[in-house]
Design an enzyme around this catalytic site. Structure first.
Site, PDB file in Angstrom:
ATOM      1  N   TYR A 153      71.671   5.256  50.497  1.00  0.00           N
ATOM      2  CA  TYR A 153      71.097   5.131  51.844  1.00  0.00           C
ATOM      3  C   TYR A 153      70.523   3.736  52.062  1.00  0.00           C
ATOM      4  CZ  TYR A 153      71.149  10.201  52.701  1.00  0.00           C
ATOM      5  OH  TYR A 153      71.509  11.504  52.910  1.00  0.00           O
ATOM      6  N   LYS A 179      44.296  23.016  35.282  1.00  0.00           N
ATOM      7  CA  LYS A 179      44.295  23.003  36.753  1.00  0.00           C
ATOM      8  C   LYS A 179      45.646  22.524  37.268  1.00  0.00           C
ATOM      9  CE  LYS A 179      42.359  18.366  36.596  1.00  0.00           C
ATOM     10  NZ  LYS A 179      41.113  17.616  36.441  1.00  0.00           N
TER      11      LYS A 179
HETATM   12  C1  LIG Z   1      40.946  16.992  35.282  1.00  0.00           C
HETATM   13  C2  LIG Z   1      39.643  16.907  34.600  1.00  0.00           C
HETATM   14  C3  LIG Z   1      39.558  16.599  33.248  1.00  0.00           C
HETATM   15  C4  LIG Z   1      40.760  16.190  32.425  1.00  0.00           C
HETATM   16  O1  LIG Z   1      41.084  14.847  32.688  1.00  0.00           O
HETATM   17  P1  LIG Z   1      42.285  14.132  31.917  1.00  0.00           P
HETATM   18  O2  LIG Z   1      42.177  12.711  32.299  1.00  0.00           O
HETATM   19  O3  LIG Z   1      43.538  14.772  32.414  1.00  0.00           O
HETATM   20  O4  LIG Z   1      42.054  14.402  30.480  1.00  0.00           O
HETATM   21  C5  LIG Z   1      38.322  16.668  32.643  1.00  0.00           C
HETATM   22  N1  LIG Z   1      37.227  16.988  33.347  1.00  0.00           N
HETATM   23  C6  LIG Z   1      37.259  17.262  34.659  1.00  0.00           C
HETATM   24  C7  LIG Z   1      36.011  17.609  35.378  1.00  0.00           C
HETATM   25  C8  LIG Z   1      38.462  17.217  35.336  1.00  0.00           C
HETATM   26  O5  LIG Z   1      38.503  17.476  36.643  1.00  0.00           O
END
Ligand SMILES: *Cc1c(COP(=O)(O)O)cnc(C)c1O
Length: 364
Positions: free
Chosen positions: A261, A35
């Site tokens: 800055y 994702k």
């Molecule tokens: C993003 C996600 C994961 C992975 O989590 P990590 O901490 O990056 O391993 C697993 N299950 C769901 C439902 C997620 O949204």
């Protein structure tokens, strides 16, 4: 020469990290979480690299799934928030997505959809994170309704951990206990067959009891530890994203003069300041304060003054022979993104995921 700011993505390292996940959970199948453009690493390239060694991919929405399909990724894709509207079920069926279901509204939409397609459904139970999921008290009724419908190919019961990265906490055990109680009840009711999926990266690495049928590693694939302290399994992960640039200017600054800055950094001594071609416009966090480590030709030096949009400044007074054109690592193989994140008041997940398109990605 073009601007030297680069993000190098080490695809063999991703494959290695994925093998670690598979080795730690030898009886589980792997759903690689890609994702948010594979946490900023490029979903298409990452999915292509991992496709031979994982069972499925996980994305957040149908648009992310479409991107993978257009790139020729064929393995099943799980939509981890499910469909957002009644119209999406048809499309999800067309491109062979599996659906997570976390509300009763989604169940009604699925049952009402006129697609003849039978989905693999990931039914999410709320075991204590209280973000998504069906109330565990209602699980039996919901499972029975789903199993009785003609919309389901396979059922996977799932839940998500709120704090699996806390190795000494009891909450993960509590969530697993609540889940097991539901499972026992379903078995007692003869509620039909289902698989189980609980583990994110932290759980893959540190909670073997959670592995079950399907693991869902995300951050560990990218070589980033989900833990704030050292952890034996996480220490084997290899960093994937290397955020690099070069020194583009050098100057001596007299004691008492300021850098950057807002004049927030003042030279306590006669100092040498290197200007680096990377700033918050390239994804380096503006919240990183003076003192944040930066590697110049492999040697640690400290950020001096505020990060600008296109540049940042580093105090290289204690390094010898720094020159214009020297290689700089903002994070990567020798400087853990989690360390930079701690200085910036965030975590490694956020830093890699928010890298803007301007910073060009190169794939190994
Ligand atoms: C993003 C996600 C994961 C992975 O989590 P990590 O901490 O990056 O391993 C697993 N299950 C769901 C439902 C997620 O949204």
């Amino acid at each position: 020469m073009s601007r030297p700011t680069q993000i190098i993505i080490d695809l063999p390292a991703i494959r290695h990290n994925c093998q670690i996940a598979a080795r730690l959970a030898p009886h589980a199948h792997v759903v690689a979480m890609v994702k948010a453009d594979a946490y900023g690493h490029g979903a298409t390239q990452v999915a292509k690299a991992l496709e031979p060694q994982v069972a499925k991919f996980g994305v957040c929405c149908i648009e992310e799934a479409q991107t993978l399909r257009q790139a020729g990724v064929n393995k099943p894709i799980v939509l981890i928030e499910g469909c957002f509207s009644a119209e999406e079920y048809q499309l999800a069926a067309q491109i062979n997505c599996e659906l997570l279901i976390h509300t009763e509204q989604q169940i009604s939409q699925l049952l009402a959809s006129n697609s003849a397609f039978r989905f693999t459904i990931w039914l999410k139970l709320d075991t204590g994170m209280h973000r998504l999921g069906i109330d565990i008290e209602k699980t039996a009724a919901v499972v029975q309704a789903l199993q009785a419908s003609n919309k389901i190919e396979k059922l996977i019961l799932t839940s998500h951990f709120a704090s699996a990265d806390e190795l000494n906490g009891s909450f993960t055990s509590q969530q697993m206990f609540r889940f097991e109680q539901v499972v026992s009840k379903l078995k007692a009711l003869n509620a039909g067959a289902f698989d189980i999926s609980l583990a994110n990266s932290a759980a893959v690495l540190a909670w073997p009891q959670s592995h079950q049928d399907w693991i869902r590693p995300g951050i560990m694939l990218y070589g980033i530890s989900p833990f704030s302290d050292q952890q034996q399994q996480a220490d084997e992960l290899v960093p994937v994203m290397h955020f690099c640039s070069k020194v583009i200017a050098l100057r001596e600054v007299k004691q008492g003069e300021y850098v950057g800055y807002g004049n927030t950094w003042q030279a306590k001594r006669s100092s040498v300041i290197a200007t680096i071609a990377a700033g918050y416009g390239d994804g380096y966090p503006r919240t990183a304060p003076s003192g944040t480590p930066v590697l110049i030709k492999g040697h640690r030096a400290e950020l001096a003054g505020r990060v600008s949009m296109d540049m940042l400044s580093v105090d290289v007074t204690d390094l010898t022979a720094v020159e214009i054109g020297d290689h700089v690592e903002l994070w990567g193989a020798a400087l853990d993104v989690n360390e930079v994140a701690r200085f910036a008041g965030t975590n490694g997940y956020e830093l890699v995921t928010r890298m803007p398109p301007r910073a060009k990605r190169f794939y190994l």
